[in-house]
Design a protein around this motif. Structure first.
Motif, PDB file in Angstrom:
ATOM      1  N   ALA A  14       0.823  -1.215   0.000  1.00 14.33           N
ATOM      2  CA  ALA A  14       0.000   0.000   0.000  1.00 14.33           C
ATOM      3  C   ALA A  14       0.853   1.259   0.000  1.00 14.33           C
ATOM      4  CB  ALA A  14      -0.929  -0.005   1.222  1.00 14.33           C
ATOM      5  N   ILE A  17       8.161   1.108   0.442  1.00 12.81           N
ATOM      6  CA  ILE A  17       8.982   0.304  -0.463  1.00 12.81           C
ATOM      7  C   ILE A  17       8.118  -0.694  -1.246  1.00 12.81           C
ATOM      8  CG2 ILE A  17      10.889  -1.333  -0.581  1.00 12.81           C
ATOM      9  CD1 ILE A  17      12.006  -0.054   1.995  1.00 12.81           C
ATOM     10  N   VAL A  62      -1.264 -10.624   7.093  1.00  9.08           N
ATOM     11  CA  VAL A  62      -0.331 -11.761   6.993  1.00  9.08           C
ATOM     12  C   VAL A  62      -0.201 -12.524   8.306  1.00  9.08           C
ATOM     13  CG1 VAL A  62       1.111 -10.921   5.086  1.00  9.08           C
ATOM     14  CG2 VAL A  62       1.682 -10.289   7.445  1.00  9.08           C
ATOM     15  N   ASN A  88       7.034  -8.661   1.986  1.00  8.67           N
ATOM     16  CA  ASN A  88       7.514  -7.312   2.324  1.00  8.67           C
ATOM     17  C   ASN A  88       6.772  -6.692   3.505  1.00  8.67           C
ATOM     18  OD1 ASN A  88       8.715  -4.516   1.450  1.00  8.67           O
ATOM     19  ND2 ASN A  88       6.500  -4.187   1.482  1.00  8.67           N
ATOM     20  N   ALA A  89       5.529  -7.145   3.759  1.00 10.00           N
ATOM     21  CA  ALA A  89       4.734  -6.542   4.844  1.00 10.00           C
ATOM     22  C   ALA A  89       5.446  -6.707   6.172  1.00 10.00           C
ATOM     23  CB  ALA A  89       3.357  -7.203   4.912  1.00 10.00           C
ATOM     24  N   ALA A  90       5.429  -5.659   6.953  1.00 12.22           N
ATOM     25  CA  ALA A  90       6.055  -5.727   8.278  1.00 12.22           C
ATOM     26  C   ALA A  90       5.555  -4.569   9.112  1.00 12.22           C
ATOM     27  CB  ALA A  90       7.581  -5.644   8.158  1.00 12.22           C
ATOM     28  N   SER A  93       7.413   1.170  10.039  1.00 10.18           N
ATOM     29  CA  SER A  93       7.403   2.634  10.169  1.00 10.18           C
ATOM     30  C   SER A  93       6.607   3.113  11.379  1.00 10.18           C
ATOM     31  CB  SER A  93       6.851   3.273   8.890  1.00 10.18           C
ATOM     32  OG  SER A  93       5.531   2.840   8.647  1.00 10.18           O
ATOM     33  N   TYR A 156      12.089  -5.827  16.444  1.00  4.86           N
ATOM     34  CA  TYR A 156      12.172  -5.752  14.982  1.00  4.86           C
ATOM     35  C   TYR A 156      13.447  -6.437  14.482  1.00  4.86           C
ATOM     36  CZ  TYR A 156      12.773  -3.773  10.322  1.00  4.86           C
ATOM     37  OH  TYR A 156      12.981  -3.632   8.962  1.00  4.86           O
ATOM     38  N   PRO A 186      17.575  -4.817   2.813  1.00  6.05           N
ATOM     39  CA  PRO A 186      17.912  -3.411   2.570  1.00  6.05           C
ATOM     40  C   PRO A 186      18.664  -2.797   3.749  1.00  6.05           C
ATOM     41  CG  PRO A 186      15.521  -3.829   2.330  1.00  6.05           C
ATOM     42  CD  PRO A 186      16.125  -4.996   3.041  1.00  6.05           C
ATOM     43  N   THR A 191      11.572   6.678   2.541  1.00  4.23           N
ATOM     44  CA  THR A 191      10.367   6.669   1.700  1.00  4.23           C
ATOM     45  C   THR A 191       9.539   7.907   2.007  1.00  4.23           C
ATOM     46  OG1 THR A 191       8.861   5.550   3.226  1.00  4.23           O
ATOM     47  CG2 THR A 191      10.380   4.140   1.985  1.00  4.23           C
ATOM     48  N   ARG A 195       9.055   8.276   9.857  1.00  7.07           N
ATOM     49  CA  ARG A 195       9.184   7.227  10.866  1.00  7.07           C
ATOM     50  C   ARG A 195      10.173   7.635  11.934  1.00  7.07           C
ATOM     51  NH1 ARG A 195      12.828   4.843   6.702  1.00  7.07           N
ATOM     52  NH2 ARG A 195      14.755   4.272   7.758  1.00  7.07           N
TER      53      ARG A 195
END
Ligand SMILES: NC(=O)c1ccc[n+]([C@@H]2O[C@H](COP(=O)([O-])OP(=O)(O)OC[C@H]3O[C@@H](n4cnc5c(N)ncnc54)[C@H](O)[C@@H]3O)[C@@H](O)[C@H]2O)c1
Length: 250
Positions: A14, A17, A62, A88-90, A93, A156, A186, A191, A195
């Motif tokens: 959404a 990244i 997820v 990629n979802a996590a 931020s 994290y 990364p 972005t 954050r």
């Protein structure tokens, strides 16, 4: 390295990244399912993407097995196979930096459920669809925060360390089905989303410590993702590829 005609699922697409991954994939001609807990954000991003590929928004949590299974059922009906999955979802931020001894049990458990349980649940749910592809590639998004031992968000860092480890074992368990699994890790990437996980001083210090002395943006990652999803990396599996402007070498 053609991605045209491939069916690719990008979670957390959404914003940030993940949205850049989806944009590049659509430009390459892929059909991309933008799967995000933020349904409206995913729909807005999907509708902003141009061709020649196609973008479809889907509401996914997820961390929930039933939600991953519902996505699998949707994809089975719509396409019958999946060529690429980008985990990629996590929770990232929205993290509030704090000493690790102040992280609450609830914060720890929710973050682990999304960042670590999520990729495992989703690969498991999509396995028949990945097996149905002639060239399936799973890309787990890790983080060089693991290698840097970054402070202030231990849950994290621990979750991403788990993602790196999971890739090694998943690649071995799925190799016999012809499914490749790699980690794209990364370094700091800036972005459109504000954050707290990097202070202005930390940001400047990290850029100064990079071989390439400029801030990284989402588009600095997309080329490596295209490579990992494409047929040019057909013999590459079980690897961690860091994209960090030369911040970390080991
Ligand atoms: N930005 C960086 O500096 C950086 C560095 C290393 C790794 N990463 C990793 O890259 C990825 C993207 O980072 P970003 O900066 O775009 O993060 P972000 O926080 O801006 O975006 C995360 C996305 O994941 C979605 N999401 C959160 N929980 C979800 C759930 N339960 N189910 C489905 N979707 C969910 C959010 O709605 C959002 O769209 C993350 O895995 C992050 O850990 C980022």
């Amino acid at each position: 390295m053609t991605l045209a005609q491939k069916i690719i699922v990008v979670t957390g697409a959404a914003q940030g990244i993940g949205a850049a991954y989806a944009r590049r994939l659509v430009e390459e001609g892929a059909t991309v399912v933008l799967a995000d807990r933020d349904r409206e954000g995913a729909e807005a991003t999907a509708s902003s993407l141009g061709g020649p590929g196609k973008a479809v928004a889907y509401r996914l949590d997820v961390a929930e097995r039933a939600s991953c299974q519902a996505l699998a059922a949707y994809l089975t009906d719509a396409y019958g196979h999946v060529d690429g999955l980008v985990n990629n979802a996590a929770i990232f931020s929205t993290i509030t930096m704090k000493p690790f001894w102040e992280i609450t049990d609830e914060e720890w458990d929710r973050l682990m459920a999304v960042n670590l349980r999520g990729p495992w649940l989703l690969v498991s749910a999509l396995l028949p669809l990945l097996c149905a592809s002639a060239s399936a590639s799973v890309v787990n998004i890790g983080s060089d925060a693991v290698r840097l031992g970054r402070t202030g968000y231990l849950h994290y860092v621990a979750s991403k360390g788990g993602v790196h480890g999971m890739t090694y074992s998943m690649a071995r368990e799925l190799g016999e089905y012809g499914i490749r699994v790699n980690t794209l890790s990364p370094g700091p990437v800036y972005t459109e989303v504000a954050r707290e996980t990097v202070t202005p001083a930390q940001r400047e210090a990290m850029i100064a410590a990079q071989a390439l002395r400029r801030p990284g943006g989402p588009d600095d990652l997309t080329g490596t993702l295209m490579f990992l999803l494409g047929d040019g990396s057909a013999y590459l599996t079980g690897q961690t590829i860091s994209v960090n402007g030369g911040l970390v070498h080991r």
